[in-house]
Design an enzyme around this catalytic site. Structure first.
Site, short mmCIF file in Angstrom:
data_model
loop_
_atom_site.label_atom_id
_atom_site.label_comp_id
_atom_site.label_asym_id
_atom_site.label_seq_id
_atom_site.Cartn_x
_atom_site.Cartn_y
_atom_site.Cartn_z
N ASP A 79 3.87 -29.50 47.48
CA ASP A 79 2.53 -29.58 47.22
C ASP A 79 2.24 -31.00 46.60
O ASP A 79 2.49 -32.06 46.93
CB ASP A 79 1.92 -28.58 46.66
CG ASP A 79 0.47 -28.41 46.43
OD1 ASP A 79 -0.17 -27.96 47.37
OD2 ASP A 79 -0.12 -28.88 45.58
N ARG A 80 1.34 -30.93 45.23
CA ARG A 80 1.03 -32.19 44.76
C ARG A 80 2.31 -32.88 44.16
O ARG A 80 2.27 -34.23 44.10
CB ARG A 80 0.41 -31.70 43.35
CG ARG A 80 -1.08 -30.89 43.67
CD ARG A 80 -2.00 -31.45 44.81
NE ARG A 80 -2.89 -32.70 44.17
CZ ARG A 80 -3.82 -33.27 44.98
NH1 ARG A 80 -4.10 -32.67 46.29
NH2 ARG A 80 -4.59 -34.18 44.35
N TRP A 85 -9.89 -28.88 47.41
CA TRP A 85 -9.71 -30.43 47.42
C TRP A 85 -11.08 -31.00 47.10
O TRP A 85 -11.30 -32.02 46.14
CB TRP A 85 -9.21 -30.98 48.85
CG TRP A 85 -7.78 -30.82 49.03
CD1 TRP A 85 -7.01 -29.79 49.02
CD2 TRP A 85 -6.86 -32.00 49.28
NE1 TRP A 85 -5.71 -30.09 49.28
CE2 TRP A 85 -5.56 -31.35 49.66
CE3 TRP A 85 -7.01 -33.31 49.43
CZ2 TRP A 85 -4.48 -32.17 49.59
CZ3 TRP A 85 -6.01 -33.97 49.81
CH2 TRP A 85 -4.45 -33.54 49.77
N HIS A 113 2.17 -20.60 51.54
CA HIS A 113 2.33 -21.91 51.20
C HIS A 113 3.28 -22.32 50.20
O HIS A 113 4.03 -23.40 50.10
CB HIS A 113 1.09 -22.30 50.26
CG HIS A 113 1.01 -23.74 49.90
ND1 HIS A 113 1.18 -25.00 50.86
CD2 HIS A 113 0.78 -24.14 48.57
CE1 HIS A 113 0.99 -25.74 49.80
NE2 HIS A 113 0.62 -25.67 48.56
#
Length: 342
Positions: free
Chosen positions: A141-142, A191, A319
């Site tokens: 992810d990030r 987002w 996820h």
């Protein structure tokens, strides 16, 4: 206990001359303080630079987690005997968990940009192993976006990057459109929401942060693991946001992603710096492939030293790939790592 006793808990202070802006003008000298777990087959808190020839794996978490995302990953590494020969470093990214960083004072979001966070992570490795240490980075992810930036900015330090569940940031924004009845837009609403200016998301999320993050984690978890993630890990993810500084840190991450990160990526494209010259391992879930059917083509165009793309898990996996698909994903990671250092 989520992690083996061999994992030391460390607070590492990074001296900085940054100004809180990208202009270079010194405004305020504020150190970055990073909390990290560190396992080493040779136990010591700091390794002398002369010993900078270790095999080192840096694991970077994503949103909305912290270092505890990797508890299943570490179990799989341990089962495979990797902890007998590899150092493993798992920090809370600056601004998350127990790592602290002052956001940019000029509104540029530079201090929480992927470039600045990548530099902080490299400085962490420097502090522990010396500036000569090369290492492998795996990010989700990030954290994967930080890893991709790191591979572009520190080409002489990175042996390989494993990116989990991402396509480049610019493409994500471009795909938030009317195709597929706005399903991607709706699924990635955060987002846009998290990138709103202060103090709108701070106020709305802060009014009931436990609910917001509990709901987010549950909705992003696949059917097989929903309600079955380790409660200690989940509590650490949710409770960290009771600290306003952590909430702001995570929001600055997304604000940077919608602004200065895109500027940096655009410069990469025009200068020919978007392609990385280290091996890439791309891990994704079945659900991610349904959203981004061209994930292999995307990353194959951005790696010049070999790109391996693997789907892990079935349609019951959500996820949080490093947990939900650890039994399949980490053997892929281990095999790829061993190839790099062989």
């Amino acid at each position: 206990m989520l992690f083996p006793e061999s994992f030391q808990k460390l607070f590492v202070t990074l001296s900085t001359t940054k100004s809180g802006s990208q202009s270079g003008a010194t405004v305020l000298q504020v150190p970055v303080k990073i909390f990290t777990l560190r396992h080493s087959p040779i136990q010591s808190s700091i390794v002398a630079p002369s010993e900078a020839s270790r095999k080192v794996l840096l694991l970077l978490h994503g949103y909305p987690q912290n270092h505890t995302l990797y508890y299943e990953t570490v179990q799989e590494l341990s089962k495979a005997g990797m902890l007998e020969s590899w150092d493993v470093v798992i920090p809370d990214l600056p601004g998350y968990g127990r790592s602290t960083k002052i956001p940019s004072v000029d509104g540029s979001h530079y201090e929480n940009s992927k470039r600045a966070i990548a530099a902080d992570c490299v400085a962490l490795i420097d502090k522990m192993y010396g500036a000569g240490q090369r290492f492998i980075v795996a990010g989700h992810d990030r954290g994967a976006r930080v890893a991709y930036r790191m591979a572009k900015d520190f080409r002489n330090r990175i042996l390989g990057i494993c990116l989990m569940e991402i396509i480049p940031t610019k493409l994500m924004f471009e795909r938030m459109n009317s195709s597929n009845d706005h399903q991607l837009t709706l699924n990635t609403y955060h987002w846009i929401f998290l990138a709103q200016p202060p103090n709108l998301p701070e106020t709305l999320i802060g009014a009931s942060s436990d609910y917001y993050f509990s709901q987010t984690i549950e909705s992003w978890t696949g059917p097989r693991y929903r309600g079955h993630l380790d409660p200690i890990a989940v509590a650490s993810w949710v409770e960290q946001y009771r600290n306003p500084a952590v909430l702001t840190g995570s929001l600055e991450d997304y604000r940077a992603g919608a602004s200065i990160d895109l500027e940096h990526d655009k410069t990469d494209e025009t200068s020919g710096n978007a392609v990385v010259d280290c091996p890439l391992l791309i891990l994704h879930t079945a659900k991610f492939l349904k959203q981004h059917k061209d994930v292999a083509e995307i990353w194959e165009s951005l790696g010049s030293k070999g790109v391996t793309v693997k789907q892990v898990g079935d349609d019951q996996i959500g996820h949080f790939l490093p947990i939900e698909a650890a039994a399949e994903a980490i053997p892929e990671l281990i095999s790829w790592m061993n190839e790099i250092v062989s």
